[in-house]
Motif scaffolding. Structure first.
Motif, PDB file in Angstrom:
ATOM      1  N   VAL A 162       0.905  -1.285   0.017  1.00 56.44           N
ATOM      2  CA  VAL A 162       0.065  -0.088  -0.036  1.00 56.44           C
ATOM      3  C   VAL A 162       0.879   1.328   0.287  1.00 56.44           C
ATOM      4  CG1 VAL A 162      -1.808   1.405   1.362  1.00 56.44           C
ATOM      5  CG2 VAL A 162      -1.973  -1.169   1.183  1.00 56.44           C
ATOM      6  N   ALA A 163       2.038   1.340   0.693  1.00 54.48           N
ATOM      7  CA  ALA A 163       2.844   2.468   0.748  1.00 54.48           C
ATOM      8  C   ALA A 163       3.600   2.578  -0.695  1.00 54.48           C
ATOM      9  CB  ALA A 163       4.086   1.985   1.561  1.00 54.48           C
ATOM     10  N   ALA A 164       3.801   1.578  -1.305  1.00 51.04           N
ATOM     11  CA  ALA A 164       4.456   1.853  -2.606  1.00 51.04           C
ATOM     12  C   ALA A 164       3.405   2.145  -3.709  1.00 51.04           C
ATOM     13  CB  ALA A 164       4.967   0.404  -3.424  1.00 51.04           C
ATOM     14  N   LEU A 165       1.816   1.996  -3.335  1.00 47.58           N
ATOM     15  CA  LEU A 165       0.754   2.462  -4.043  1.00 47.58           C
ATOM     16  C   LEU A 165       0.833   3.838  -3.968  1.00 47.58           C
ATOM     17  CD1 LEU A 165      -1.513   2.096  -6.162  1.00 47.58           C
ATOM     18  CD2 LEU A 165      -2.719   1.350  -4.091  1.00 47.58           C
ATOM     19  N   PHE A 166       0.675   4.368  -2.772  1.00 47.15           N
ATOM     20  CA  PHE A 166       0.445   5.620  -2.309  1.00 47.15           C
ATOM     21  C   PHE A 166       1.655   6.461  -2.810  1.00 47.15           C
ATOM     22  CE2 PHE A 166      -2.340   5.133   1.732  1.00 47.15           C
ATOM     23  CZ  PHE A 166      -3.425   4.555   0.939  1.00 47.15           C
ATOM     24  N   TRP A 167       2.827   6.238  -2.783  1.00 43.93           N
ATOM     25  CA  TRP A 167       3.892   6.859  -3.205  1.00 43.93           C
ATOM     26  C   TRP A 167       3.663   6.908  -4.917  1.00 43.93           C
ATOM     27  CZ3 TRP A 167       7.334   6.249  -7.448  1.00 43.93           C
ATOM     28  CH2 TRP A 167       8.468   7.273  -7.559  1.00 43.93           C
ATOM     29  N   ALA A 168       3.376   5.891  -5.588  1.00 46.33           N
ATOM     30  CA  ALA A 168       2.912   6.073  -6.942  1.00 46.33           C
ATOM     31  C   ALA A 168       2.113   7.250  -7.417  1.00 46.33           C
ATOM     32  CB  ALA A 168       2.657   4.626  -7.649  1.00 46.33           C
ATOM     33  N   ILE A 169       0.954   7.150  -6.502  1.00 53.58           N
ATOM     34  CA  ILE A 169      -0.212   7.920  -6.742  1.00 53.58           C
ATOM     35  C   ILE A 169       0.267   9.455  -6.455  1.00 53.58           C
ATOM     36  CG2 ILE A 169      -2.619   8.774  -5.821  1.00 53.58           C
ATOM     37  CD1 ILE A 169      -3.076   5.790  -5.209  1.00 53.58           C
ATOM     38  N   SER A 170       1.198   9.656  -5.504  1.00 52.46           N
ATOM     39  CA  SER A 170       1.636  11.077  -5.222  1.00 52.46           C
ATOM     40  C   SER A 170       2.520  11.482  -6.289  1.00 52.46           C
ATOM     41  CB  SER A 170       2.382  11.188  -3.906  1.00 52.46           C
ATOM     42  OG  SER A 170       2.894  12.124  -3.709  1.00 52.46           O
ATOM     43  N   ALA A 171       3.424  10.646  -6.922  1.00 53.46           N
ATOM     44  CA  ALA A 171       4.137  11.044  -7.945  1.00 53.46           C
ATOM     45  C   ALA A 171       3.582  11.178  -8.913  1.00 53.46           C
ATOM     46  CB  ALA A 171       5.207   9.816  -8.085  1.00 53.46           C
ATOM     47  N   VAL A 172       2.599  10.550  -9.525  1.00 52.78           N
ATOM     48  CA  VAL A 172       1.586  10.883 -10.637  1.00 52.78           C
ATOM     49  C   VAL A 172       0.890  12.436 -10.380  1.00 52.78           C
ATOM     50  CG1 VAL A 172      -0.434  10.055 -12.021  1.00 52.78           C
ATOM     51  CG2 VAL A 172       1.334   8.218 -11.516  1.00 52.78           C
ATOM     52  N   LEU A 173       0.358  12.461  -9.298  1.00 52.70           N
ATOM     53  CA  LEU A 173      -0.126  13.607  -9.129  1.00 52.70           C
ATOM     54  C   LEU A 173       0.700  14.945  -9.336  1.00 52.70           C
ATOM     55  CD1 LEU A 173      -2.669  12.797  -5.897  1.00 52.70           C
ATOM     56  CD2 LEU A 173      -3.262  13.235  -8.406  1.00 52.70           C
ATOM     57  N   VAL A 174       1.743  14.925  -8.872  1.00 54.01           N
ATOM     58  CA  VAL A 174       2.714  15.804  -8.983  1.00 54.01           C
ATOM     59  C   VAL A 174       3.213  16.059 -10.299  1.00 54.01           C
ATOM     60  CG1 VAL A 174       5.258  16.397  -8.389  1.00 54.01           C
ATOM     61  CG2 VAL A 174       3.796  15.687  -6.555  1.00 54.01           C
ATOM     62  N   LYS A 175       3.408  14.840 -11.102  1.00 51.57           N
ATOM     63  CA  LYS A 175       3.768  15.291 -12.537  1.00 51.57           C
ATOM     64  C   LYS A 175       2.546  15.953 -13.383  1.00 51.57           C
ATOM     65  CE  LYS A 175       6.006  12.625 -16.304  1.00 51.57           C
ATOM     66  NZ  LYS A 175       7.073  13.751 -16.430  1.00 51.57           N
TER      67      LYS A 175
END
Length: 296
Positions: A162-175
């Protein structure tokens, strides 16, 4: 190598990943609980970054809109929750297993990005991601780890995923946020971190924090929370999702090296092979070296 915008972005992300690899050392040496460490790294990051943004006029020309602030606020929540869940996963499963599972984040990032933008992932990028992930397995030496599949282990593995998924979501949003300086982006996310984590902080233990511990916490806030994420987010503007994903594998390699230098951990031949695999995949990806030739 000519230092164009793309190569400059690769250089910035490379430096960020190296610094990121030292986070564990500063966390351990601060002698604080995980929630407290995350809170103080966010707090000191805000204290350092807010005046800098103010006096350099970044707030005046921030290009922030309500929509962009909302996206960054949400990305900050996902980023902070990613930190909390990753730290929690270490308590339930071994660090090596949790870290390995956590490093599916680049794959999740590329998958999410391709879904959102309906983009196909080039075969070269898929191969390099698999090659880099195999390198991570070698570096962490997971094959020598005795894993007991009990409820606690599965819960810890789930937290890491879940931590990995949350990081990926955060990175996509920032981009997706364009025109906002990385400094302002990081400041908003760190401010969100202060708000989200403050209810979990053990403020009564502050009197027991030594001056040396404070030094490590300040470095975590200024270097690992400000400088690292500024470099990361500014590099995102010039790099493609697959390149970002592959270069993310650099920081576990650095973490292994830090363990060796700081705590006299001897690396095996397998781990060194893994480090070389990750660095090679990052180099090939950043230079867009074609592996599969297109037929005419």
């Amino acid at each position: 190598m000519i230092l164009n915008n793309k190569n400059y972005g690769v250089l910035k992300l490379f430096i960020a990943m190296i610094l990121m690899g030292t986070v564990g050392y500063f966390v351990i040496e601060s002698h604080q609980k995980p929630h407290d460490v995350v809170f103080f790294r966010c707090l000191f990051g805000v204290i350092f970054l807010a005046p800098y943004c103010f006096f350099t006029g970044m707030f005046k020309n921030s290009n922030l809109t309500k929509k962009k602030v909302f996206i960054l606020f949400i990305s900050g929540i996902f980023l902070v929750c990613n930190w909390i869940m990753l730290f929690a996963s270490f308590k339930h499963s071994s660090i090596s297993v949790a870290t390995t599972i956590y490093h599916v984040q680049p794959f999740l990032f590329v998958i999410l990005w391709s879904i959102v933008h309906k983009e196909k992932i080039a075969p070269e990028k898929l191969l390099l991601m698999l090659f880099a992930f195999a390198g991570v397995l070698f570096v962490i030496d997971i094959f020598n780890d005795n894993i007991i599949l009990d409820t606690g282990y599965l819960f810890g593995a789930g937290l890491a995923l879940v931590a990995a998924l949350f990081w990926a979501i955060s990175a996509v949003l920032v981009k997706h946020v364009e025109g906002v300086k990385p400094h302002v982006t990081v400041l908003i996310q760190l401010f969100v971190g202060v708000l989200v984590i403050s209810p979990f902080v053990d403020f009564s233990s502050i009197i027991n924090i030594t001056s040396v511990d404070w030094t490590y916490l300040i470095i975590l806030g200024v270097v690992h929370s400000c400088l690292v994420y500024i470099l990361m987010y500014s590099s995102y503007k010039t790099l493609t999702a697959p390149i970002i994903a592959i270069m993310t594998f650099i920081y576990p390699c650095v973490a292994i090296i830090v363990d060796m230098v700081a705590y006299s951990k001897i690396l095996s031949y397998t781990q060194w092979v893994g480090i070389l695999m990750i660095l090679l995949s990052s180099l090939v990806s950043s230079q867009n070296i074609q592996i599969f030739r297109k037929s005419n």
